[in-house]
Design an enzyme around this catalytic site. Sequence first.
Site, PDB file in Angstrom:
ATOM      1  N   ARG A  60      44.748  39.117  39.824  1.00 29.38           N
ATOM      2  CA  ARG A  60      44.065  38.002  40.489  1.00 29.38           C
ATOM      3  C   ARG A  60      43.717  36.866  39.537  1.00 29.38           C
ATOM      4  NH1 ARG A  60      39.584  40.316  44.626  1.00 29.38           N
ATOM      5  NH2 ARG A  60      39.410  38.154  45.230  1.00 29.38           N
TER       6      ARG A  60
ATOM      7  N   PRO B 187      35.252  45.308  37.663  1.00 30.37           N
ATOM      8  CA  PRO B 187      34.417  46.149  36.829  1.00 30.37           C
ATOM      9  C   PRO B 187      33.020  45.617  36.690  1.00 30.37           C
ATOM     10  CG  PRO B 187      35.943  44.835  35.532  1.00 30.37           C
ATOM     11  CD  PRO B 187      35.870  44.254  36.888  1.00 30.37           C
ATOM     12  N   GLU B 188      32.086  46.518  36.739  1.00 25.90           N
ATOM     13  CA  GLU B 188      30.707  46.218  36.397  1.00 25.90           C
ATOM     14  C   GLU B 188      30.438  46.866  35.047  1.00 25.90           C
ATOM     15  OE1 GLU B 188      28.119  46.809  39.820  1.00 25.90           O
ATOM     16  OE2 GLU B 188      29.825  46.680  41.162  1.00 25.90           O
TER      17      GLU B 188
ATOM     18  N   HIS C 152      52.110  40.398  36.092  1.00 20.11           N
ATOM     19  CA  HIS C 152      50.711  40.064  35.812  1.00 20.11           C
ATOM     20  C   HIS C 152      50.231  40.584  34.468  1.00 20.11           C
ATOM     21  CE1 HIS C 152      50.918  38.913  39.974  1.00 20.11           C
ATOM     22  NE2 HIS C 152      51.030  40.164  40.357  1.00 20.11           N
TER      23      HIS C 152
END
Length: 273
Positions: A110, A2-3, A91
């Site tokens: 990740r 995400p930005e 996760h």
Amino acid sequence: MPELPEVETVRVGLVHLLGANAVIARVQLTRADLRLPIPPRLPARLRGQPIRAVRRRAKYLLFETPAATLLCHLGMTGTWRLAPPGDERAHDHCYLHLGDGRRLAFRDPRRFGLLDLIEPGAEARHPALAGLGPEPLDHDAFSAAYLAARCAGRRTAIKPLIMDQGVVVGVGNIYAAEALHRAGIRPSRRVGTLSRPRLAGLVEAIRVVLAEAILAGGSTISDFRQAGGASGYFQSAFRVYDRAGQPCLACGTTLRGRVLGGRSTVWCPRCQS
DNA sequence: CGGGTTACCTGACGGC
DNA sequence: TGCCGTCAGGTAACCC
């Protein structure tokens, strides 16, 4: 993942999900570290705390409570979702059990994300926040004059510069490429060679592309979802990102791609100089 | 000092 | 089908 537009979209989604009187009844961690260790005291400090606000600074989310603020960075793959009973996924690293029985899950395959605690009044000193540049949508702080000052005496390429969170926050690989295309500036252009008007155009292009993306609910590529699970749709407005080899939407010239500063980069050799 | 490279991690995808 | 290499929206620690 995400930005700035995606983080802002997640923030608004969380605000809507949480409503006015949300309380963190209990915090459940399923592992002790992401990119960095999660403070062991975090669950105890947030237990029973009302969420007064969910704010955003740069690409960080801040869940504000009277006792402390929960700081969260989504990294590349972080998501928040409402997780009904039985909806536990691989996760899922943290569950916020709410006072009304609902449960928010933070999932980050990740593990490039961050969960940390900020003591009251210590926000400006937090290492992740202390060195950040201005918000790009703050017209006073992020101006052509400011950017010119940050470019002065530097020989770096413009794309890595605008992705430097110490220069301006929130711009990542996608929106850097999009803003440079809109501004007509080649990503590899040395910052010292750009005139003030061209820097002004870039400042404006960054603002416009980010604002448009926020309105579109962010970009959904891979598995980005808003906090409510909906997709953003700004990805359909990409003009250059992930389009190397395809025609420029403005002039038809084949878009070029190369790695710059370790990141995939796309530009139009005709429109961008 | 600055900039390029590498590492951190998992999953998805393309080629064979 | 399955194995392998490559790549991914971010950040920070390295090395020249």
